[in-house]
Write an enzyme that holds these catalytic residues in place. Structure first.
Site, PDB file in Angstrom:
ATOM      1  N   SER A   1      16.965 -44.304  -7.409  1.00 42.04           N
ATOM      2  CA  SER A   1      16.992 -45.307  -8.492  1.00 42.04           C
ATOM      3  C   SER A   1      18.175 -46.227  -8.243  1.00 42.04           C
ATOM      4  O   SER A   1      19.140 -45.840  -7.550  1.00 42.04           O
ATOM      5  CB  SER A   1      17.174 -44.585  -9.833  1.00 42.04           C
ATOM      6  OG  SER A   1      17.422 -45.508 -10.873  1.00 42.04           O
TER       7      SER A   1
ATOM      8  N   TYR B   1      21.095 -38.706 -15.697  1.00 41.09           N
ATOM      9  CA  TYR B   1      20.140 -39.325 -14.766  1.00 41.09           C
ATOM     10  C   TYR B   1      20.882 -39.925 -13.570  1.00 41.09           C
ATOM     11  O   TYR B   1      20.479 -39.734 -12.420  1.00 41.09           O
ATOM     12  CB  TYR B   1      19.341 -40.385 -15.517  1.00 41.09           C
ATOM     13  CG  TYR B   1      18.221 -41.030 -14.739  1.00 41.09           C
ATOM     14  CD1 TYR B   1      17.014 -40.364 -14.537  1.00 41.09           C
ATOM     15  CD2 TYR B   1      18.345 -42.313 -14.218  1.00 41.09           C
ATOM     16  CE1 TYR B   1      15.970 -40.962 -13.838  1.00 41.09           C
ATOM     17  CE2 TYR B   1      17.316 -42.922 -13.519  1.00 41.09           C
ATOM     18  CZ  TYR B   1      16.122 -42.240 -13.336  1.00 41.09           C
ATOM     19  OH  TYR B   1      15.090 -42.839 -12.641  1.00 41.09           O
TER      20      TYR B   1
HETATM   21  N1  LIG Z   1      10.194 -46.386 -14.082  1.00 37.51           N
HETATM   22  C1  LIG Z   1      11.383 -46.767 -13.669  1.00 37.51           C
HETATM   23  O1  LIG Z   1      11.947 -47.764 -14.163  1.00 37.51           O
HETATM   24  C2  LIG Z   1      12.075 -46.061 -12.559  1.00 37.51           C
HETATM   25  C3  LIG Z   1      13.189 -46.676 -11.974  1.00 37.51           C
HETATM   26  C4  LIG Z   1      13.849 -46.033 -10.922  1.00 37.51           C
HETATM   27  C5  LIG Z   1      13.412 -44.811 -10.490  1.00 37.51           C
HETATM   28  N2  LIG Z   1      12.336 -44.220 -11.093  1.00 37.51           N
HETATM   29  C6  LIG Z   1      11.930 -42.923 -10.581  1.00 37.51           C
HETATM   30  O2  LIG Z   1      10.603 -43.009 -10.102  1.00 37.51           O
HETATM   31  C7  LIG Z   1       9.979 -41.735 -10.207  1.00 37.51           C
HETATM   32  C8  LIG Z   1       8.661 -41.886 -10.927  1.00 37.51           C
HETATM   33  O3  LIG Z   1       8.926 -42.326 -12.261  1.00 37.51           O
HETATM   34  P1  LIG Z   1       7.833 -43.077 -13.153  1.00 37.51           P
HETATM   35  O4  LIG Z   1       8.482 -44.280 -13.693  1.00 37.51           O
HETATM   36  O5  LIG Z   1       6.557 -43.174 -12.413  1.00 37.51           O
HETATM   37  O6  LIG Z   1       7.726 -42.021 -14.353  1.00 37.51           O
HETATM   38  P2  LIG Z   1       6.473 -41.496 -15.196  1.00 37.51           P
HETATM   39  O7  LIG Z   1       7.072 -40.814 -16.365  1.00 37.51           O
HETATM   40  O8  LIG Z   1       5.490 -42.585 -15.409  1.00 37.51           O
HETATM   41  O9  LIG Z   1       5.813 -40.438 -14.206  1.00 37.51           O
HETATM   42  C9  LIG Z   1       6.534 -39.297 -13.839  1.00 37.51           C
HETATM   43  C10 LIG Z   1       5.682 -38.421 -12.972  1.00 37.51           C
HETATM   44  O10 LIG Z   1       6.454 -37.275 -12.638  1.00 37.51           O
HETATM   45  C11 LIG Z   1       5.705 -36.117 -13.016  1.00 37.51           C
HETATM   46  N3  LIG Z   1       6.631 -35.055 -13.414  1.00 37.51           N
HETATM   47  C12 LIG Z   1       7.587 -35.081 -14.376  1.00 37.51           C
HETATM   48  N4  LIG Z   1       8.200 -33.883 -14.434  1.00 37.51           N
HETATM   49  C13 LIG Z   1       7.610 -33.094 -13.499  1.00 37.51           C
HETATM   50  C14 LIG Z   1       7.800 -31.758 -13.070  1.00 37.51           C
HETATM   51  N5  LIG Z   1       8.716 -30.977 -13.638  1.00 37.51           N
HETATM   52  N6  LIG Z   1       7.015 -31.288 -12.075  1.00 37.51           N
HETATM   53  C15 LIG Z   1       6.062 -32.072 -11.486  1.00 37.51           C
HETATM   54  N7  LIG Z   1       5.840 -33.357 -11.862  1.00 37.51           N
HETATM   55  C16 LIG Z   1       6.608 -33.844 -12.842  1.00 37.51           C
HETATM   56  C17 LIG Z   1       4.809 -36.549 -14.150  1.00 37.51           C
HETATM   57  O11 LIG Z   1       3.699 -35.669 -14.262  1.00 37.51           O
HETATM   58  C18 LIG Z   1       4.420 -37.936 -13.661  1.00 37.51           C
HETATM   59  O12 LIG Z   1       3.384 -37.832 -12.709  1.00 37.51           O
HETATM   60  C19 LIG Z   1      10.979 -40.840 -10.927  1.00 37.51           C
HETATM   61  O13 LIG Z   1      11.682 -40.077  -9.980  1.00 37.51           O
HETATM   62  C20 LIG Z   1      11.898 -41.818 -11.615  1.00 37.51           C
HETATM   63  O14 LIG Z   1      13.168 -41.270 -11.861  1.00 37.51           O
HETATM   64  C21 LIG Z   1      11.658 -44.816 -12.100  1.00 37.51           C
END
Ligand SMILES: NC(=O)c1ccc[n+]([C@@H]2O[C@H](COP(=O)([O-])OP(=O)(O)OC[C@H]3O[C@@H](n4cnc5c(N)ncnc54)[C@H](O)[C@@H]3O)[C@@H](O)[C@H]2O)c1
Length: 253
Positions: A139, A152
């Site tokens: 991130s 985080y």
């Molecule tokens: N959305 C953002 O702005 C953003 C920014 C930077 C980084 N990220 C990172 O990107 C990645 C994906 O995030 P997103 O935005 O798609 O989130 P989201 O909440 O839409 O999806 C999260 C996914 O992770 C899975 N998940 C959560 N906990 C889990 C566990 N214990 N075991 C297995 N699967 C699990 C969920 O089932 C889902 O498929 C994450 O690592 C997040 O930290 C997101």
């Protein structure tokens, strides 16, 4: 990019960025193991992606070592090995530092950092055999600090430096890189962030203004960069932390 015949595990691919990444690999010829924390969420991801013949199911909680083992074993069995691991499963809770609970800390560290560590360790033999690679989803909050996201930030800073450590230790057999997205329009940001705010319109505007390019990213934009790092086009790239953040980490105006 051509991923024909490549066997790919994407953790956290039931929705959000992980699902967009799975979609990108599928449309480029890859075969993908889909993971959500539960069999139900994994099934939802598979239904949304459609191409069942090129998919296999790998449900499990990557916040535990046993869960990581179940996920990696199901993927390796379903795909007949592994060429690429994408560690995308993640959680993020907004809380002031003084109000961050042990449960919030444990969730961030266990899913984001420990899950990335042990899924990579458990996949290592298969990735080595394939001379494959790993892409971690860190991130912008792993590169700079952000108020209200201390646990985080700690977890994602860990993912960035874990990426570098593994790039060194696993070279030349396995490349290891990470992407550092800014705000992306997924459930994590919209359903669990903007829609929960006292003033959702003002909150969304603040997220838009956070990036110099003045918008929130689409999941497919992150998926494109992940696919590049996982592809042979990036064959001499390892240990990189690629910001995809509209300029947020480039500096101050
Ligand atoms: N959305 C953002 O702005 C953003 C920014 C930077 C980084 N990220 C990172 O990107 C990645 C994906 O995030 P997103 O935005 O798609 O989130 P989201 O909440 O839409 O999806 C999260 C996914 O992770 C899975 N998940 C959560 N906990 C889990 C566990 N214990 N075991 C297995 N699967 C699990 C969920 O089932 C889902 O498929 C994450 O690592 C997040 O930290 C997101």
């Amino acid at each position: 990019m051509d991923f024909t015949g490549k066997r790919i595990l994407v953790t956290g691919s039931s929705r959000g960025i992980g699902r967009a990444v799975a979609d990108e690999f599928l449309s480029s010829g890859g075969r993908v193991a889909i993971n959500g924390r539960t069999p139900e969420s994994t099934h939802e991801g598979i239904c949304a992606l459609g191409d069942a013949a090129a998919l296999c199911t790998a449900p499990g909680d990557v916040g535990t070592l046993a869960g990581c083992r179940a996920v990696v074993e199901a993927a390796v069995e379903g795909l007949g090995g592994l060429d690429i691991l994408i560690n995308s499963a993640g959680v993020g809770d907004y809380a002031p530092f003084a109000e961050t609970t042990e449960a919030m800390w444990d969730a961030a560290i266990d899913v984001n950092l420990k899950g990335t560590f042990f899924c990579s360790q458990l996949a290592l033999d298969d990735l080595r055999a394939a001379r494959g690679n790993i892409v971690n989803i860190a991130s912008d909050a792993g590169l700079i600090g952000e108020a209200g996201l201390s646990a985080y930030c700690a977890s994602k800073g860990g993912v960035v430096n874990l990426t570098r450590a593994l790039a060194i230790e696993l070279a030349p057999d396995v490349r290891v890189n990470c992407v550092c997205p800014g705000y992306v329009d997924t459930d994590m940001v919209r359903r669990d962030g903007i829609e929960q705010a006292d003033d959702p319109v003002a909150h969304e505007q603040a997220l838009i203004d956070y990036a110099p390019l003045k918008r929130i990213a689409h999941p497919a934009e992150i998926a494109k960069a992940i696919a590049y790092l996982a592809s042979d086009d990036a064959i001499f790239v390892t240990g990189a932390a690629l910001p995809i953040d509209g300029g947020t980490t480039a500096g101050r105006g």
